[in-house]
Design an enzyme around this catalytic site. Structure first.
Site, PDB file in Angstrom:
ATOM      1  N   HIS A 129       0.830  -1.224   0.000  1.00  0.00           N
ATOM      2  CA  HIS A 129       0.000   0.000   0.000  1.00  0.00           C
ATOM      3  C   HIS A 129       0.860   1.269   0.000  1.00  0.00           C
ATOM      4  CE1 HIS A 129      -2.943   3.029   1.011  1.00  0.00           C
ATOM      5  NE2 HIS A 129      -2.387   3.228   2.191  1.00  0.00           N
ATOM      6  N   HIS A 182       4.178   6.931   5.381  1.00  0.00           N
ATOM      7  CA  HIS A 182       3.013   7.676   5.883  1.00  0.00           C
ATOM      8  C   HIS A 182       2.208   6.943   6.956  1.00  0.00           C
ATOM      9  CE1 HIS A 182       0.510   5.380   2.931  1.00  0.00           C
ATOM     10  NE2 HIS A 182      -0.497   5.709   3.713  1.00  0.00           N
ATOM     11  N   ASP A 183       2.282   5.616   7.026  1.00  0.00           N
ATOM     12  CA  ASP A 183       1.520   4.871   8.038  1.00  0.00           C
ATOM     13  C   ASP A 183       2.391   4.348   9.183  1.00  0.00           C
ATOM     14  OD1 ASP A 183      -1.096   5.113   7.179  1.00  0.00           O
ATOM     15  OD2 ASP A 183      -0.950   3.432   5.780  1.00  0.00           O
ATOM     16  N   GLU A 236       1.542   5.980  12.604  1.00  0.00           N
ATOM     17  CA  GLU A 236       0.162   5.645  12.964  1.00  0.00           C
ATOM     18  C   GLU A 236       0.029   4.186  13.392  1.00  0.00           C
ATOM     19  OE1 GLU A 236      -4.078   5.790  13.269  1.00  0.00           O
ATOM     20  OE2 GLU A 236      -2.564   7.370  13.258  1.00  0.00           O
ATOM     21  N   ASP A 237       0.718   3.261  12.697  1.00  0.00           N
ATOM     22  CA  ASP A 237       0.459   1.826  12.866  1.00  0.00           C
ATOM     23  C   ASP A 237       1.540   1.050  13.607  1.00  0.00           C
ATOM     24  OD1 ASP A 237      -1.856   2.272  11.474  1.00  0.00           O
ATOM     25  OD2 ASP A 237      -1.096   1.554   9.555  1.00  0.00           O
ATOM     26  N   ASP A 248      -3.183   8.591  -1.194  1.00  0.00           N
ATOM     27  CA  ASP A 248      -3.566   7.518  -0.268  1.00  0.00           C
ATOM     28  C   ASP A 248      -5.041   7.149  -0.480  1.00  0.00           C
ATOM     29  OD1 ASP A 248      -3.479   5.799   2.039  1.00  0.00           O
ATOM     30  OD2 ASP A 248      -4.357   7.415   3.225  1.00  0.00           O
TER      31      ASP A 248
END
Length: 761
Positions: free
Chosen positions: A64, A89-90, A93-94, A156
């Protein structure tokens, strides 16, 4: 078992490596500086951080971020900083990594962009409307910090839309609705035309799959005919351009399925009645940079000698670009077959901007770039000003911002001849606020083209506007009714709120002085007596009335208070001074939490079956859009835990999708022919003897359908009719419309939601 895992692992590794290599290859084809090392470092870091995690579709999660980075690079035209940020980018967050970790490894700029993306993760909207506004504000503020945040966020969202098939239906509705409501107009405003079109089409595909497939099928079946029209129409144009010696290419532009459907809905017409599905695009290489504009008009003059141009359809966005940077010359020509065809004339540079948006060529472009104060800069500044004013209501805030996102532009002039880009349908008042808040708040009127006009006057492209002011003028509450731009509305509301707060504070001081002067206690009971005497419910209303001079505190008030206390249930009254507002908020929040808890009791993974018995007992068919079996619908859990059924394209449903996505349910009709529902049908045609009789005969006798209400009006040989019928489902409506269209002289038949809807041609 071990061999199988190894084989799967090897397959994953190959898939990941191939995807990353493709990203690198496309990056190396671009004009950006070749910073392969830092991109590879970001990829390896993200790959390790997401190791072992899979998406809902089953593929390794790292695919992704790679896909998002590829969109940012290839489809938006961004460079190494954006590619690294997209790959990462994630991560914050993750995983357990922090923004500080990103900064230590990749520097402050990439860390800032990743931080901006983390703040707006999980979609623009939270599960509650209040969170929705805050997240949306964050999104717009990050645009102001670094435009690449929103560009990567759009990339995204585009990849999420391309892979939406693996999500639950209720999630699909929420994400598709959110995309149409915010992301597509944002992409359009940033000049990302190709991405905007794909986002719209993908949203349409998931919201109305059958209609989407039907339009795709019709586009395919009419392709050969369009190809012939294109070939015949462009042959003499090519011949003329060859003589001119300007390098060019000619493309056919086909209207997108969503645009076709939108036009069908707005105009109440069929696919066959849309005449602008085909347009022609001429993309040329100018002789040199200085001659670009002249070449555009030379081509226009040349093709206008071949085909007659429509006098009212010349659009000059070359001399005056759109607010998103779009430049082109649009002319509509009459073909030899009697068909109007739009021709768009662009240089290669204009085409790049039209497809990728000028954000990619703007001040943050790697390797330096122009620092010009373009329209995008002005727009971001406007949004910053709007965000500076508090907006208590989340949905009002979103609608205010959307006024700017969707607005088409007109061009108006100041008295000194300076050009200003303004939204279509804007007023003289909007223009005043666009120049300066002081000018807007003190304006008393305007002169448009040297003629005196009121503040509510709607401006037209080309108007010259002079604002007239007075120092004694104040903002009037009625202004909010004809202000149309986000900036003007926000400023008017902010000024009125500030004045209201000041008047309320003045009133509170006067009430306190009244009690002190008369040596009385400022108790809840005494304040309640004053409220009753002046016929208001709350202390805030009393204070505002006193501050505005509506109420005057006199001896009557003093005498009322000194009377013996009544048996009124005054204990229920909680004054502003003792924090009633906070208690109210707590109660409201508790109610909202309870509603939230109730909604969770419904199994949202389950598709709701609309059987005849269930419709009569458990569900409510929304009155705003009046769905019937066969319509694309969704369910919404309201505050009373009831399930309301809406059409998916209903404007109310669109707002629910973006505001309360967690309350949406997938719905399936299973009514058979057991129930009947009211529908409204509109007919129009050439008047003649026996038309009404023929219409009623087909509906009542041939199709055996009950007519509930009928209204036919004739004017100058044209008749319009509205018929309310009772049917089982959409198939019945389609059969009725198809049969009525067969009547000679009937030119239009369409289903309308309300009996009195105004239908435009």
């Amino acid at each position: 078992m071990t061999d199988e895992k190894l084989t799967q692992g090897q397959a994953d590794e190959k898939q990941i490596n191939d995807a990353f290599q493709d990203l690198l290859d496309r990056y190396l084809e671009s004009k950006h500086r070749k910073k392969v090392e830092i991109i590879t470092k970001a990829f390896n870091f993200a790959r390790q951080a997401h190791k072992g995690v899979r998406r809902r579709s089953g593929e390794p999660y790292i695919l992704h971020p790679i896909a998002v980075a590829r969109i940012a690079c290839v489809e938006i035209g961004l460079g190494s900083t954006s590619i690294c940020s997209a790959l990462l980018h994630d991560v914050v967050e993750d995983t357990d990594y922090t923004v500080e970790d990103i900064e230590n490894l990749f520097g402050p700029k990439i860390a800032q962009i990743v931080d901006g993306l983390t703040k707006i993760s999980g979609g623009i909207f939270g599960d509650r409307a209040s969170a929705q506004a805050e997240n949306f504000k964050k999104l717009l503020l990050t645009m102001n910090d670094d435009i690449r945040v929103i560009l990567i966020k759009i990339a995204d969202r585009l990849h999420n839309m391309r892979t939406l098939g693996s999500m639950l239906p209720s999630k699909q509705y929420k994400i598709a609705g959110e995309t149409l409501y915010i992301y597509a107009p944002l992409a359009n405003r940033l000049g990302l035309n190709r991405i905007k079109t794909e986002l719209e089409d993908l949203s349409f595909k998931y919201e109305h799959p059958e209609t989407y497939a039907e339009i795709e099928k019709k586009l395919e079946s009419t392709k050969a005919e369009r190809d012939n029209v294109f070939k015949e129409f462009t042959a003499p144009i090519k011949e003329q351009l060859d003589k001119m010696g300007v390098p060019y290419r000619i493309l056919a532009r086909i209207k997108s399925p969503y645009s076709i459907w939108n036009k069908m809905q707005a105009k109440h017409i069929t696919f066959e009645e849309i005449y602008d599905i085909l347009a022609v695009r001429i993309i040329f290489t100018p002789r040199n940079e200085e001659e670009e504009l002249n070449d555009c008009f030379d081509i226009y003059v040349a093709i206008s000698k071949i085909y007659k141009p429509h006098p009212d359809r010349l659009r000059d966005w070359v001399s005056h670009p759109k607010a998103n940077g779009y430049q082109a010359l649009h002319v509509t020509l009459m073909s030899n077959k009697g068909q109007w065809i739009e021709v768009q004339i662009r240089s290669e540079r204009m085409n790049d901007v039209a497809e990728q948006g000028f954000a990619a060529h703007w001040k943050y472009k790697e390797g330096g770039g122009s620092e010009d104060e373009g329209e995008l800069t002005k727009w971001l500044k406007t949004i910053k000003e709007i965000l500076d004013d508090p907006q208590p209501d989340a949905l009002d805030f979103l609608d205010t911002i959307k006024l700017n996102l969707f607005a088409s532009e007109i061009f108006v002039f100041t008295p000194k001849g300076e050009i200003k880009t303004m939204p279509q349908n804007c007023t003289a008042l909007d223009f005043a606020f666009s120049i300066h808040t002081f000018l807007g708040s003190h304006c008393i009127g305007a002169k448009v083209n040297h003629k005196l006009v009121p503040l509510s006057y709607k401006l037209q492209s080309g108007d010259q506007v002079e604002i007239l002011t007075s120092k004694s003028q104040k903002v009037q509450p009625s202004w909010i009714n004809f202000a149309t731009t986000a900036k003007a509305k926000a400023k008017i509301q902010a000024i009125l709120k500030r004045e209201k707060r000041e008047q309320q504070q003045k009133g509170e001081d006067m009430i306190a002085d009244f009690f002190q002067r008369n040596e009385m206690e400022s108790s809840d009971e005494n304040i309640k007596k004053l409220c009753n005497l002046h016929n208001v419910k709350t202390y805030e209303e009393l204070a505002l009335g006193v501050g505005q001079g509506v109420f005057t505190l006199t001896d009557n008030d003093k005498n009322e208070i000194k009377e013996k206390p009544t048996q009124a249930n005054w204990k229920k009254y909680i004054s502003f001074a003792f924090g009633g507002g906070n208690k109210q908020k707590q109660t409201s929040k508790k109610k909202e939490d309870e509603t939230q808890q109730q909604t969770l009791n419904i199994d949202k993974k389950k598709i709701i079956k609309l059987t005849p018995d269930a419709i009569q007992k458990n569900y409510i068919l929304a009155d705003c859009c009046k769905p019937i079996p066969g319509d694309d619908v969704l369910g919404y859990i309201d505050d009373n835990n009831r399930i309301v059924i809406h059409k998916r394209q209903c404007p109310i449903a669109s707002q629910l999708k973006t505001s309360f996505g967690n309350r949406l349910l997938a719905v399936q009709w299973e009514t058979g022919k057991a129930l009947i529902f009211p529908v409204n049908v509109y007919v129009k045609g050439i008047d003649g003897i026996g038309v009404l009789n023929h219409v009623t005969q087909i509906i009542s006798e041939q199709l055996n359908v009950n007519i509930h209400k009928l209204n036919i009006e004739s004017n100058d040989g044209i008749f319009e009719g509205r018929i309310q019928l009772y049917v089982h489902d959409v198939d019945d409506v389609n059969t009725i419309c198809t049969n009525l269209k067969k009547i000679e002289n009937i030119k239009k038949v369409t289903r309308i939601e309300n009996y009195d809807d105004v239908i435009s041609d």
